[in-house]
Write a protein that holds these residues in place. Structure first.
Motif, short mmCIF file in Angstrom:
data_model
loop_
_atom_site.label_atom_id
_atom_site.label_comp_id
_atom_site.label_asym_id
_atom_site.label_seq_id
_atom_site.Cartn_x
_atom_site.Cartn_y
_atom_site.Cartn_z
N ASP A 233 0.81 -1.22 0.11
CA ASP A 233 0.02 -0.20 0.02
C ASP A 233 0.74 1.36 -0.04
O ASP A 233 0.51 2.17 -0.77
CB ASP A 233 -1.06 -0.07 1.27
N GLU A 234 1.90 1.40 0.85
CA GLU A 234 2.89 2.35 0.95
C GLU A 234 3.52 2.64 -0.63
O GLU A 234 3.64 3.64 -1.02
CB GLU A 234 3.93 2.04 2.00
N LEU A 235 4.02 1.49 -1.17
CA LEU A 235 4.58 1.50 -2.49
C LEU A 235 3.76 2.07 -3.38
O LEU A 235 4.06 2.94 -4.45
CB LEU A 235 5.03 0.28 -2.94
N GLY A 236 2.33 1.56 -3.41
CA GLY A 236 1.49 2.21 -4.23
C GLY A 236 1.02 3.57 -4.12
O GLY A 236 0.82 4.27 -5.01
N GLY B 286 20.36 7.48 -7.13
CA GLY B 286 20.80 7.21 -5.48
C GLY B 286 20.12 8.45 -4.53
O GLY B 286 20.04 8.28 -3.39
N VAL B 287 19.60 9.43 -5.29
CA VAL B 287 18.68 10.46 -4.41
C VAL B 287 17.68 9.76 -3.80
O VAL B 287 17.12 10.09 -2.48
CB VAL B 287 18.24 11.49 -5.50
N LEU B 288 17.04 8.37 -4.45
CA LEU B 288 15.88 7.99 -3.68
C LEU B 288 16.30 7.17 -2.87
O LEU B 288 15.56 6.88 -1.65
CB LEU B 288 15.21 6.93 -4.90
N PHE B 289 17.69 6.75 -2.87
CA PHE B 289 18.01 5.92 -1.49
C PHE B 289 18.15 6.67 -0.18
O PHE B 289 17.87 6.45 0.79
CB PHE B 289 19.48 5.33 -1.81
N ASP C 69 16.89 9.77 0.13
CA ASP C 69 15.92 10.30 0.64
C ASP C 69 14.97 9.20 1.48
O ASP C 69 14.33 9.57 2.55
CB ASP C 69 14.80 10.54 -0.51
N GLY C 70 14.85 8.04 1.11
CA GLY C 70 14.36 7.01 1.72
C GLY C 70 15.01 6.88 3.22
O GLY C 70 14.19 6.55 4.37
N PHE C 71 16.19 6.78 3.36
CA PHE C 71 16.72 6.52 4.53
C PHE C 71 16.58 7.56 5.50
O PHE C 71 16.53 7.48 6.72
CB PHE C 71 18.46 6.25 4.44
N PHE D 169 10.87 3.16 2.89
CA PHE D 169 11.25 2.15 2.30
C PHE D 169 10.93 2.22 0.84
O PHE D 169 11.46 1.50 -0.05
CB PHE D 169 11.20 0.85 2.85
N SER D 170 9.81 2.84 0.58
CA SER D 170 9.42 2.94 -0.93
C SER D 170 10.31 3.19 -2.02
O SER D 170 10.51 2.74 -2.99
CB SER D 170 7.98 3.49 -1.03
N PRO D 171 10.82 4.60 -1.76
CA PRO D 171 11.83 4.98 -2.68
C PRO D 171 13.04 4.43 -2.80
O PRO D 171 13.63 4.07 -3.84
CB PRO D 171 12.22 6.27 -2.32
N ILE D 172 13.54 3.46 -1.89
CA ILE D 172 14.56 2.98 -1.69
C ILE D 172 14.58 1.59 -2.70
O ILE D 172 15.31 1.14 -3.46
CB ILE D 172 14.89 2.35 -0.41
#
Length: 229
Positions: free
Chosen positions: A5-8, A173-176, A178-180, A185-188
């Motif tokens: 759901d979070e990923l969606g 890598g920006v997604l990593f 940002d997620g951390f 965890f979705s952007p990771i």
């Protein structure tokens, strides 16, 4: 809320999709431009190494030294060397070009040295000058071995670009980061999947390019299949 759901929810946002596309395109630029430039530099240096044999050992030594430098340290040092700002993407391009060239020196030399001497002698007897012989005979015959090294370099570049996010340069890598930072965890996951898919697509394109550049291999394989048992 479950992870799916979070990923969606993350992918359902138009702003997030636009950011992901922008990061992906920037990742392609930061990884593939150094790959192309690095291949050209490695070929030119190895041609010089073939022309002047003492240079071969120097090239191999320099390649080993450059490739042992940590990528993050190189990203930080390069701005002071070439006079750019630390957040300029050209720093990553220059660093990865150095890594690509260093990584390809040995396989390029091996590929050129794998060309049969009788073929080189025949081309020389036909009147080919050294430069023309290199680009018309030696380099095409070295493509199969050289492509293997380029495939490794492409995966290395696509992976190393993500490190640039630690100094504020874009890419997946920006997604990593940002997620951390947000423990989101979705952007990771999206960043990891897209990095893997990009590496796979580039690898497949390199395989297709090799097939296009070596039509004689397909002709040889067809000839072997046509021979009756």
């Amino acid at each position: 809320m479950s992870f799916l759901d979070e990923l969606g929810s993350f992918l359902g946002s138009a702003n997030n999709r636009a950011q992901i596309l922008g990061d992906l395109l920037e990742h392609c630029y930061l990884a593939l431009v150094p790959l192309v430039v690095g291949v050209v530099i490695a070929i030119v240096l190895c041609w010089l190494g073939r022309t002047w044999r003492p240079m071969r050992g120097v090239l191999l030594a320099l390649a080993n030294v450059v490739y042992t430098i940590p990528s993050l340290a190189l990203f930080v040092v390069i701005p002071s060397v070439i006079g750019t700002k630390i957040l300029d993407s050209i720093n990553v391009v220059v660093a990865l070009t150095l890594y690509t060239s260093a990584l390809l020196i040995r396989p390029t030399l091996d590929a050129l040295e794998a060309v049969p001497q009788q073929v080189i002698a025949s081309a020389t007897a036909m009147g080919y000058r050294p430069a023309r012989r290199f680009f018309a005979v030696e380099l095409p015959l070295a493509v199969p071995v050289l492509t293997a090294g380029v495939r490794v370099a492409s995966v290395s570049n696509i992976s190393l670009v993500s490190v640039g996010a630690l100094i504020g340069v874009g890419g997946l890598g920006v997604l990593f980061t940002d997620g951390f930072q947000r423990e989101y965890f979705s952007p990771i996951v999206v960043g990891i999947v897209l990095t893997l898919v990009l590496a796979l697509v580039v690898d497949l394109l390199l395989v297709l390019l090799r097939r296009m550049l070596t039509p004689w291999e397909r002709a040889s394989a067809s000839g072997r299949r046509a021979v009756p048992a």
